[in-house]
Motif scaffolding. Structure first.
Motif, PDB file in Angstrom:
ATOM      1  N   ALA A  55     -35.137  64.058  16.421  1.00 33.26           N
ATOM      2  CA  ALA A  55     -35.470  65.349  17.859  1.00 33.26           C
ATOM      3  C   ALA A  55     -34.669  65.801  18.419  1.00 33.26           C
ATOM      4  CB  ALA A  55     -36.798  64.560  18.649  1.00 33.26           C
ATOM      5  N   LEU A  56     -33.452  65.073  18.697  1.00 29.85           N
ATOM      6  CA  LEU A  56     -32.398  65.549  19.713  1.00 29.85           C
ATOM      7  C   LEU A  56     -31.561  66.263  18.767  1.00 29.85           C
ATOM      8  CD1 LEU A  56     -31.887  62.064  21.306  1.00 29.85           C
ATOM      9  CD2 LEU A  56     -32.279  64.175  22.626  1.00 29.85           C
ATOM     10  N   ARG A  57     -31.300  65.774  17.954  1.00 30.06           N
ATOM     11  CA  ARG A  57     -30.291  66.734  17.201  1.00 30.06           C
ATOM     12  C   ARG A  57     -30.978  68.194  17.161  1.00 30.06           C
ATOM     13  NH1 ARG A  57     -25.509  65.975  14.736  1.00 30.06           N
ATOM     14  NH2 ARG A  57     -25.873  66.753  12.618  1.00 30.06           N
ATOM     15  N   ASP A  58     -32.730  68.130  16.205  1.00 33.73           N
ATOM     16  CA  ASP A  58     -32.871  69.599  15.555  1.00 33.73           C
ATOM     17  C   ASP A  58     -33.306  69.820  17.358  1.00 33.73           C
ATOM     18  OD1 ASP A  58     -33.438  68.510  13.302  1.00 33.73           O
ATOM     19  OD2 ASP A  58     -35.427  68.053  13.949  1.00 33.73           O
ATOM     20  N   THR A  59     -33.462  69.984  18.931  1.00 32.53           N
ATOM     21  CA  THR A  59     -33.387  70.476  19.761  1.00 32.53           C
ATOM     22  C   THR A  59     -32.228  71.028  20.742  1.00 32.53           C
ATOM     23  OG1 THR A  59     -34.569  68.855  20.759  1.00 32.53           O
ATOM     24  CG2 THR A  59     -35.795  69.567  19.172  1.00 32.53           C
ATOM     25  N   PHE A  60     -31.610  69.666  20.585  1.00 30.84           N
ATOM     26  CA  PHE A  60     -30.902  69.830  22.385  1.00 30.84           C
ATOM     27  C   PHE A  60     -29.130  69.494  21.287  1.00 30.84           C
ATOM     28  CE2 PHE A  60     -31.997  67.814  26.355  1.00 30.84           C
ATOM     29  CZ  PHE A  60     -33.146  68.349  26.010  1.00 30.84           C
ATOM     30  N   ASP A  61     -29.395  69.970  19.942  1.00 28.24           N
ATOM     31  CA  ASP A  61     -27.550  70.141  19.164  1.00 28.24           C
ATOM     32  C   ASP A  61     -26.919  69.079  19.588  1.00 28.24           C
ATOM     33  OD1 ASP A  61     -28.717  72.503  17.970  1.00 28.24           O
ATOM     34  OD2 ASP A  61     -28.048  73.426  20.519  1.00 28.24           O
ATOM     35  N   VAL A  62     -27.584  68.093  20.035  1.00 26.93           N
ATOM     36  CA  VAL A  62     -26.794  66.502  19.451  1.00 26.93           C
ATOM     37  C   VAL A  62     -25.995  66.127  18.123  1.00 26.93           C
ATOM     38  CG1 VAL A  62     -27.006  64.403  20.049  1.00 26.93           C
ATOM     39  CG2 VAL A  62     -29.015  65.623  21.164  1.00 26.93           C
ATOM     40  N   PRO A  63     -24.823  66.741  18.850  1.00 26.52           N
ATOM     41  CA  PRO A  63     -23.458  65.664  17.623  1.00 26.52           C
ATOM     42  C   PRO A  63     -24.104  64.678  16.978  1.00 26.52           C
ATOM     43  CG  PRO A  63     -22.239  66.272  19.900  1.00 26.52           C
ATOM     44  CD  PRO A  63     -23.562  65.748  20.170  1.00 26.52           C
ATOM     45  N   GLU A  64     -23.198  64.917  15.522  1.00 25.78           N
ATOM     46  CA  GLU A  64     -23.378  63.730  14.357  1.00 25.78           C
ATOM     47  C   GLU A  64     -22.523  62.145  15.239  1.00 25.78           C
ATOM     48  OE1 GLU A  64     -23.202  62.408  10.152  1.00 25.78           O
ATOM     49  OE2 GLU A  64     -22.667  64.587  10.514  1.00 25.78           O
ATOM     50  N   ASP A  65     -23.618  61.684  14.884  1.00 25.82           N
ATOM     51  CA  ASP A  65     -23.168  59.826  15.527  1.00 25.82           C
ATOM     52  C   ASP A  65     -23.019  60.099  17.220  1.00 25.82           C
ATOM     53  OD1 ASP A  65     -22.263  57.284  14.985  1.00 25.82           O
ATOM     54  OD2 ASP A  65     -20.281  58.191  14.833  1.00 25.82           O
ATOM     55  N   ASP A  66     -24.008  61.055  17.608  1.00 28.63           N
ATOM     56  CA  ASP A  66     -24.128  60.496  19.577  1.00 28.63           C
ATOM     57  C   ASP A  66     -25.127  59.623  19.401  1.00 28.63           C
ATOM     58  OD1 ASP A  66     -24.266  60.969  21.731  1.00 28.63           O
ATOM     59  OD2 ASP A  66     -23.544  63.345  22.082  1.00 28.63           O
ATOM     60  N   GLN A  67     -25.166  58.820  19.487  1.00 27.55           N
ATOM     61  CA  GLN A  67     -26.654  57.967  19.318  1.00 27.55           C
ATOM     62  C   GLN A  67     -25.874  56.268  20.563  1.00 27.55           C
ATOM     63  OE1 GLN A  67     -28.556  56.610  16.107  1.00 27.55           O
ATOM     64  NE2 GLN A  67     -26.918  57.732  14.626  1.00 27.55           N
ATOM     65  N   PHE A  68     -26.820  56.702  21.690  1.00 22.25           N
ATOM     66  CA  PHE A  68     -26.519  55.933  22.715  1.00 22.25           C
ATOM     67  C   PHE A  68     -27.871  55.752  22.563  1.00 22.25           C
ATOM     68  CE2 PHE A  68     -22.401  57.467  22.430  1.00 22.25           C
ATOM     69  CZ  PHE A  68     -21.351  57.259  22.480  1.00 22.25           C
ATOM     70  N   MET A  69     -29.137  54.400  22.822  1.00 26.94           N
ATOM     71  CA  MET A  69     -30.608  54.008  22.684  1.00 26.94           C
ATOM     72  C   MET A  69     -30.587  52.837  22.951  1.00 26.94           C
ATOM     73  SD  MET A  69     -31.711  56.883  19.770  1.00 26.94           S
ATOM     74  CE  MET A  69     -31.084  58.266  19.527  1.00 26.94           C
ATOM     75  N   THR A  70     -31.586  52.096  23.506  1.00 30.59           N
ATOM     76  CA  THR A  70     -31.662  51.255  23.616  1.00 30.59           C
ATOM     77  C   THR A  70     -33.341  50.912  23.541  1.00 30.59           C
ATOM     78  OG1 THR A  70     -31.776  51.137  26.127  1.00 30.59           O
ATOM     79  CG2 THR A  70     -29.960  50.498  25.297  1.00 30.59           C
ATOM     80  N   ILE A  71     -33.798  50.142  23.487  1.00 32.62           N
ATOM     81  CA  ILE A  71     -35.670  49.446  23.335  1.00 32.62           C
ATOM     82  C   ILE A  71     -35.987  48.179  24.054  1.00 32.62           C
ATOM     83  CG2 ILE A  71     -37.706  48.053  21.717  1.00 32.62           C
ATOM     84  CD1 ILE A  71     -36.857  50.431  19.890  1.00 32.62           C
ATOM     85  N   THR A  72     -36.547  48.850  25.048  1.00 38.26           N
ATOM     86  CA  THR A  72     -37.163  47.400  25.748  1.00 38.26           C
ATOM     87  C   THR A  72     -38.629  46.525  25.633  1.00 38.26           C
ATOM     88  OG1 THR A  72     -35.130  47.875  27.360  1.00 38.26           O
ATOM     89  CG2 THR A  72     -36.415  46.035  27.975  1.00 38.26           C
ATOM     90  N   GLU A  73     -38.881  45.117  24.923  1.00 36.20           N
ATOM     91  CA  GLU A  73     -40.054  45.471  24.846  1.00 36.20           C
ATOM     92  C   GLU A  73     -40.477  44.456  26.050  1.00 36.20           C
ATOM     93  OE1 GLU A  73     -40.704  44.214  20.654  1.00 36.20           O
ATOM     94  OE2 GLU A  73     -38.954  43.686  20.774  1.00 36.20           O
ATOM     95  N   HIS A  74     -41.495  44.944  26.248  1.00 34.08           N
ATOM     96  CA  HIS A  74     -42.638  44.178  27.265  1.00 34.08           C
ATOM     97  C   HIS A  74     -43.954  43.687  27.276  1.00 34.08           C
ATOM     98  CE1 HIS A  74     -39.829  46.581  29.586  1.00 34.08           C
ATOM     99  NE2 HIS A  74     -39.958  47.574  29.201  1.00 34.08           N
ATOM    100  N   GLU A  75     -43.946  42.162  27.581  1.00 38.58           N
ATOM    101  CA  GLU A  75     -45.505  41.241  26.789  1.00 38.58           C
ATOM    102  C   GLU A  75     -45.993  42.332  28.241  1.00 38.58           C
ATOM    103  OE1 GLU A  75     -46.069  39.140  25.456  1.00 38.58           O
ATOM    104  OE2 GLU A  75     -43.302  39.201  25.060  1.00 38.58           O
ATOM    105  N   GLY A  76     -47.762  42.288  27.695  1.00 36.69           N
ATOM    106  CA  GLY A  76     -49.158  42.707  28.593  1.00 36.69           C
ATOM    107  C   GLY A  76     -48.961  42.777  29.618  1.00 36.69           C
ATOM    108  N   ALA A  77     -48.937  41.883  30.451  1.00 31.18           N
ATOM    109  CA  ALA A  77     -48.546  41.613  31.916  1.00 31.18           C
ATOM    110  C   ALA A  77     -47.504  42.487  32.704  1.00 31.18           C
ATOM    111  CB  ALA A  77     -48.577  40.399  32.040  1.00 31.18           C
TER     112      ALA A  77
END
Length: 126
Positions: A27-49
């Motif tokens: 989506a970032l590449r399609d709409t924001f013209d983000v260059p190839e290999d420009d990937q800086f992402m994290t996922i944080t998982e949380h318990e329900g509480a």
């Protein structure tokens, strides 16, 4: 050079999480013209509480499958690009891993280009 932080409830598979990374990057590449290999992402998982959300804020029926995406990016995009990004993220995450559009929450934080250091203690965009 977007920096993406993704938060969700714990318990999803690695394939599910990777599909979020892939869809968001596309989506970032399609709409924001983000260059190839420009990937800086994290996922944080949380318990329900530790994961609270407005289940019906603004009349949107959210579920425990809510994914909160915060994107920090340069303040160089138009309003049309931003709207296109939000639509494209919801569309792609709906395709895979199958997240309902109601459960895709995106916050865009815009910064000046000189506010980045991508390594070596340098301000590469300044």
């Amino acid at each position: 050079m977007p920096l993406c932080h993704i938060s969700l409830r714990a318990g999803k598979s690695e394939a599910y999480r990777q599909a979020i990374f892939d869809g968001l990057y596309r989506a970032l590449r399609d709409t924001f013209d983000v260059p190839e290999d420009d990937q800086f992402m994290t996922i944080t998982e949380h318990e329900g509480a530790n994961f609270r959300y407005g289940a019906s804020y603004l009349g949107i029926a959210r579920s425990d499958d809510l994914v909160v995406i915060q994107i920090t990016a340069n303040n160089t995009r138009t309003l049309e690009q931003k709207k296109a990004l939000f639509r494209r993220i919801a569309e792609l995450l709906g395709e895979t891993p199958g997240i309902r559009p109601e459960d895709v929450f995106v916050s865009l934080v815009e910064v000046k280009k000189e506010n980045w250091s991508l390594g070596h203690g340098l301000a590469q965009y300044a």
